[in-house]
Design a protein around this motif. Sequence first.
Motif, PDB file in Angstrom:
ATOM      1  N   MET A 134       5.195  45.416 -12.895  1.00  0.00           N
ATOM      2  CA  MET A 134       4.959  46.503 -13.857  1.00  0.00           C
ATOM      3  C   MET A 134       4.043  46.141 -14.943  1.00  0.00           C
ATOM      4  O   MET A 134       4.487  44.798 -15.446  1.00  0.00           O
ATOM      5  N   LYS A 135       2.785  46.245 -15.200  1.00  0.00           N
ATOM      6  CA  LYS A 135       2.163  45.887 -16.384  1.00  0.00           C
ATOM      7  C   LYS A 135       2.325  47.175 -17.573  1.00  0.00           C
ATOM      8  O   LYS A 135       1.954  48.331 -17.198  1.00  0.00           O
ATOM      9  N   THR A 136       2.759  46.757 -18.500  1.00  0.00           N
ATOM     10  CA  THR A 136       2.918  47.993 -19.508  1.00  0.00           C
ATOM     11  C   THR A 136       1.631  48.165 -20.435  1.00  0.00           C
ATOM     12  O   THR A 136       0.747  47.259 -20.387  1.00  0.00           O
ATOM     13  N   ALA A 137       1.864  49.284 -21.113  1.00  0.00           N
ATOM     14  CA  ALA A 137       0.527  49.942 -21.678  1.00  0.00           C
ATOM     15  C   ALA A 137       0.373  49.147 -22.889  1.00  0.00           C
ATOM     16  O   ALA A 137       1.095  48.510 -23.646  1.00  0.00           O
ATOM     17  N   ASP A 138      -0.927  48.954 -23.351  1.00  0.00           N
ATOM     18  CA  ASP A 138      -1.386  48.454 -24.703  1.00  0.00           C
ATOM     19  C   ASP A 138      -0.988  49.538 -25.667  1.00  0.00           C
ATOM     20  O   ASP A 138      -1.819  50.451 -25.781  1.00  0.00           O
ATOM     21  N   THR A 139       0.242  49.684 -26.203  1.00  0.00           N
ATOM     22  CA  THR A 139       0.624  50.772 -27.103  1.00  0.00           C
ATOM     23  C   THR A 139      -0.671  51.187 -28.153  1.00  0.00           C
ATOM     24  O   THR A 139      -0.804  52.302 -28.669  1.00  0.00           O
ATOM     25  N   ALA A 140      -1.276  50.151 -28.760  1.00  0.00           N
ATOM     26  CA  ALA A 140      -2.109  50.245 -29.767  1.00  0.00           C
ATOM     27  C   ALA A 140      -3.382  51.171 -29.180  1.00  0.00           C
ATOM     28  O   ALA A 140      -4.129  51.736 -30.065  1.00  0.00           O
ATOM     29  N   GLN A 141      -3.486  50.961 -28.169  1.00  0.00           N
ATOM     30  CA  GLN A 141      -4.721  51.706 -27.647  1.00  0.00           C
ATOM     31  C   GLN A 141      -4.401  52.794 -26.432  1.00  0.00           C
ATOM     32  O   GLN A 141      -5.310  53.157 -25.758  1.00  0.00           O
ATOM     33  N   SER A 142      -3.290  52.995 -26.269  1.00  0.00           N
ATOM     34  CA  SER A 142      -2.864  54.303 -25.228  1.00  0.00           C
ATOM     35  C   SER A 142      -2.234  55.419 -25.910  1.00  0.00           C
ATOM     36  O   SER A 142      -1.512  55.238 -26.844  1.00  0.00           O
ATOM     37  N   ASP A 143      -2.205  56.468 -25.252  1.00  0.00           N
ATOM     38  CA  ASP A 143      -1.778  57.674 -25.668  1.00  0.00           C
ATOM     39  C   ASP A 143      -0.203  57.300 -25.603  1.00  0.00           C
ATOM     40  O   ASP A 143       0.349  56.617 -24.467  1.00  0.00           O
ATOM     41  N   PRO A 144       0.643  58.306 -26.261  1.00  0.00           N
ATOM     42  CA  PRO A 144       2.047  57.960 -26.194  1.00  0.00           C
ATOM     43  C   PRO A 144       2.756  58.241 -24.630  1.00  0.00           C
ATOM     44  O   PRO A 144       3.836  57.668 -24.398  1.00  0.00           O
ATOM     45  N   THR A 202     -10.430  40.374 -14.414  1.00  0.00           N
ATOM     46  CA  THR A 202     -10.613  41.329 -15.537  1.00  0.00           C
ATOM     47  C   THR A 202      -9.606  41.221 -16.683  1.00  0.00           C
ATOM     48  O   THR A 202      -8.266  41.290 -16.191  1.00  0.00           O
ATOM     49  N   PRO A 203      -9.938  41.066 -17.843  1.00  0.00           N
ATOM     50  CA  PRO A 203      -8.922  41.157 -18.662  1.00  0.00           C
ATOM     51  C   PRO A 203      -7.930  42.277 -19.117  1.00  0.00           C
ATOM     52  O   PRO A 203      -6.850  42.283 -19.212  1.00  0.00           O
ATOM     53  N   SER A 204      -8.563  43.395 -18.629  1.00  0.00           N
ATOM     54  CA  SER A 204      -7.852  44.595 -18.908  1.00  0.00           C
ATOM     55  C   SER A 204      -8.485  46.011 -18.320  1.00  0.00           C
ATOM     56  O   SER A 204      -9.738  45.777 -17.825  1.00  0.00           O
ATOM     57  N   LEU A 205      -7.792  46.861 -17.926  1.00  0.00           N
ATOM     58  CA  LEU A 205      -8.136  48.221 -17.453  1.00  0.00           C
ATOM     59  C   LEU A 205      -7.896  49.214 -18.517  1.00  0.00           C
ATOM     60  O   LEU A 205      -7.059  49.443 -18.829  1.00  0.00           O
ATOM     61  N   SER A 206      -8.836  50.063 -18.379  1.00  0.00           N
ATOM     62  CA  SER A 206      -8.769  51.503 -19.351  1.00  0.00           C
ATOM     63  C   SER A 206      -8.546  52.405 -17.995  1.00  0.00           C
ATOM     64  O   SER A 206      -9.309  52.566 -17.078  1.00  0.00           O
ATOM     65  N   VAL A 207      -7.569  53.335 -18.087  1.00  0.00           N
ATOM     66  CA  VAL A 207      -7.297  54.408 -17.159  1.00  0.00           C
ATOM     67  C   VAL A 207      -6.830  55.704 -17.948  1.00  0.00           C
ATOM     68  O   VAL A 207      -6.603  55.973 -18.995  1.00  0.00           O
ATOM     69  N   VAL A 226      -4.287  48.703 -20.061  1.00  0.00           N
ATOM     70  CA  VAL A 226      -3.349  47.662 -19.366  1.00  0.00           C
ATOM     71  C   VAL A 226      -4.048  46.470 -19.432  1.00  0.00           C
ATOM     72  O   VAL A 226      -5.117  46.346 -18.902  1.00  0.00           O
ATOM     73  N   ALA A 227      -3.243  45.247 -20.192  1.00  0.00           N
ATOM     74  CA  ALA A 227      -3.694  43.951 -19.947  1.00  0.00           C
ATOM     75  C   ALA A 227      -3.478  43.395 -18.522  1.00  0.00           C
ATOM     76  O   ALA A 227      -2.367  43.790 -18.162  1.00  0.00           O
ATOM     77  N   LEU A 228      -4.283  42.712 -17.849  1.00  0.00           N
ATOM     78  CA  LEU A 228      -4.032  42.231 -16.567  1.00  0.00           C
ATOM     79  C   LEU A 228      -3.553  40.877 -16.296  1.00  0.00           C
ATOM     80  O   LEU A 228      -3.467  40.428 -15.574  1.00  0.00           O
ATOM     81  N   ASN A 229      -3.250  40.229 -17.469  1.00  0.00           N
ATOM     82  CA  ASN A 229      -3.028  38.700 -17.531  1.00  0.00           C
ATOM     83  C   ASN A 229      -1.575  38.537 -16.463  1.00  0.00           C
ATOM     84  O   ASN A 229      -0.739  39.532 -16.585  1.00  0.00           O
ATOM     85  N   GLY A 230      -1.810  37.670 -15.657  1.00  0.00           N
ATOM     86  CA  GLY A 230      -0.655  37.257 -14.686  1.00  0.00           C
ATOM     87  C   GLY A 230      -0.699  38.439 -13.189  1.00  0.00           C
ATOM     88  O   GLY A 230       0.279  37.949 -12.531  1.00  0.00           O
TER      89      GLY A 230
END
Length: 120
Positions: free
Chosen positions: A1-11, A84-89, A102-106
Motif C-alpha cells: 500500500m502507498k499511503t496518501a500525501d496528507t498535505a495534498q489529499s482529502d481526509p 512517475t514520482p506521484s499520482l493524483s487520483v 500518492v507518492a510512488l517511490n518503491g
Amino acid sequence: MKTADTAQSDPDFAGLIVRCAPKGKVDVLVALIRPFPPRSRPKVTIAASGGGTLTFDAGMAAAGAAVLLPDEVSAFAAGKWPMTPSLSVMVREGDSQIKGVVALNGLREAYHSLLANCGQ
C-alpha cells in the motif's frame, strides 16, 4: 500500500493498494476512509505527475472502502507508474468526490516482488 500525501489529499482518501488477485494477476485499488455504497460504480481519474490523465469506470471492494480499478490499470502499475514520482487520483460517485495524491517511490520493486509471489 502507498499511503496518501496528507498535505495534498482529502481526509477521506487513504491511498493506493496493489494486491494479488486470482490467477496470478495483480489488482490495483484506491483505499478510502469514508466508504461508498457497495454497489457503486465510481469514475476514477488518475493523473501522473509526469503528464497523462486516464479515467476508468471502477467497482467496489472491501465493503465499499476500496475502489477496485479495472485490470488494465495493472499494466500501468507495472509499466509507466514506476517512472512517475506521484499520482493524483479523483474518485467520483454521484455528487461525491474524493481526491488524493500518492507518492510512488518503491513501487517498481514492490510490484515485481508481489507479482513473483502472487501465483504461489
